[in-house]
Design a protein around this motif. Structure first.
Motif, PDB file in Angstrom:
ATOM      1  N   ASP A 243     -10.188  -7.522 -24.039  1.00 24.97           N
ATOM      2  CA  ASP A 243      -9.386  -6.534 -23.227  1.00 24.97           C
ATOM      3  C   ASP A 243      -9.539  -6.700 -21.787  1.00 24.97           C
ATOM      4  O   ASP A 243      -8.486  -6.315 -20.967  1.00 24.97           O
TER       5      ASP A 243
ATOM      6  N   ILE B 263      -9.491  -2.582 -37.481  1.00 28.92           N
ATOM      7  CA  ILE B 263      -8.709  -2.546 -36.128  1.00 28.92           C
ATOM      8  C   ILE B 263      -9.773  -2.687 -34.894  1.00 28.92           C
ATOM      9  O   ILE B 263      -9.709  -3.348 -34.064  1.00 28.92           O
ATOM     10  N   SER B 264     -11.072  -1.940 -34.964  1.00 27.51           N
ATOM     11  CA  SER B 264     -11.934  -1.993 -34.152  1.00 27.51           C
ATOM     12  C   SER B 264     -12.765  -3.229 -33.903  1.00 27.51           C
ATOM     13  O   SER B 264     -12.864  -3.878 -32.903  1.00 27.51           O
TER      14      SER B 264
ATOM     15  N   SER C  32     -10.297  -5.981 -32.708  1.00 26.34           N
ATOM     16  CA  SER C  32     -10.023  -5.881 -31.371  1.00 26.34           C
ATOM     17  C   SER C  32     -11.331  -6.496 -30.617  1.00 26.34           C
ATOM     18  O   SER C  32     -10.857  -7.271 -29.534  1.00 26.34           O
TER      19      SER C  32
ATOM     20  N   ARG D 210     -10.768 -10.539 -31.181  1.00 26.15           N
ATOM     21  CA  ARG D 210      -9.106 -10.950 -31.205  1.00 26.15           C
ATOM     22  C   ARG D 210      -9.090 -12.314 -30.158  1.00 26.15           C
ATOM     23  O   ARG D 210      -8.007 -12.932 -30.879  1.00 26.15           O
TER      24      ARG D 210
END
Length: 333
Positions: free
Chosen positions: A197, A275-276, A279, A282
């Motif tokens: 991210d 999701i964690s 993330s 990814r």
């Protein structure tokens, strides 16, 4: 635009301990992998400092670097990284001065400012819990001073270490080290393998803030990525479940050894856990040679990396070696 063949590829190894194995086995596999990737033209082989992690054997990072460097002949070997706040700068200067003296021209000193541990482990390392990393620039300056040629009459000297040309890299998973590396004109390595991210923002900040130095005339960024390569996409997806399970254990606060792959993660995680984990992972590249070629070039297009460092947490050692071979074939084609 850059092409894969135009940039070096390197290896990041956490020396994973398998559920049915011991640290000694992990070290032997690390050396074997280093010998294989050296033959295939990989540029660096970096090991990382983590503490109190049942699945990672490379806590005494400089010792493992010496073991790998001693069993190879041309590949650069270094730290990805040494967590400097855990150590006295003089000790790191002496350790890497020793490594550089034994294996001249082959040692890299990558530095991070995170603890690489939890607070209880940080206390056991005699680290001040109040240290939030803000002391890192001072520690870095002290370390760099110890690696400069010692002036006559200097009271404290790194022996060996003083005057040796040991490349220093700053490592990061956010913007802090990116800006510091740019300000100091040092090479920068970003942990894209678990912090995608922040990747593009950190790289942009590094390049914007870069000041030419005695070390570098222009910015030099190496970016980490997980790659799981196999003969088929299905097999690669299967192999990747080992790392997914390991990260799931981290999310749950129960870190463990590297488990064998499973058929599906659907029954292993809850929706918020999925999701964690996804993330964090990814940016991973998973597939056969054609998919790896396409996605690795896309990763290079996106990051404009000067070098890519690859992490492959694969349970079966032969398949781990094969993954790096497939990447090498794609890279050299």
């Amino acid at each position: 635009m850059k092409s894969l063949k135009d940039i070096p590829l390197s290896v990041l190894d956490l020396s994973p301990i398998l559920v049915d194995g011991a640290p000694a086995d992990a070290f032997h596999r690390s050396l074997d992998l280093a010998q294989h990737v050296e033959k295939r033209g990989y540029n660096r082989y970096w090991l990382a400092e983590h503490h109190s992690m049942p699945g990672i054997a490379s806590a005494a990072t400089s010792v493992v670097i010496g073991y790998v460097a001693g069993g190879t002949s041309t590949i650069r070997v270094g730290s990805g990284g040494i967590m400097l706040p855990n150590h006295a700068p003089l000790v790191i200067a002496e350790q890497f001065g020793t490594l550089e003296s034994l294996y001249p021209g082959r040692i890299d000193l990558g530095l991070g400012r995170a603890p690489g541990s939890n607070q209880a482990t940080a206390r056991a390392l005699r680290r001040e819990i109040s240290d939030d990393g803000s002391e890192f620039p001072r520690q870095l300056n002290e370390l760099r001073a110890f690696l400069q040629p010692a002036a006559e009459g200097t009271a404290i000297q790194a022996v060996p270490g003083a005057g040796l040309n040991i490349p220093i890299w700053l490592l990061g998973s956010s913007s802090y080290s990116a800006q510091l590396a740019g300000h100091l004109g040092l090479p920068f390595a970003f942990a894209g393998q678990f912090s995608p991210d922040y990747m593009l923002n950190a790289l942009q900040l590094y390049r914007q803030t870069f000041r030419p130095s005695a070390t570098l005339d222009a910015p030099y960024a190496m970016v980490g990525v997980n790659i799981f390569a196999a003969e088929t996409e299905e097999e690669a997806q299967h192999l990747a479940t080992s790392q997914q399970q390991m990260h799931l254990s981290l999310v749950r606060g129960t870190p463990g050894k590297l488990p064998p792959p499973i058929e599906s993660m659907d029954d292993a995680w809850l929706p918020h856990e999925r999701i964690s984990v996804e993330s964090m992972l990814r940016a991973s590249i998973i597939g056969d040679a054609a998919i790896v070629k396409e996605k690795l070039q896309a990763f290079l297009d996106m990051t404009q990396a000067d070098e890519i460092i690859i992490n492959s947490m694969i349970f079966d050692h032969a398949k781990r070696v094969r993954s790096y071979e497939i990447v090498a074939d794609v890279w050299q084609a």
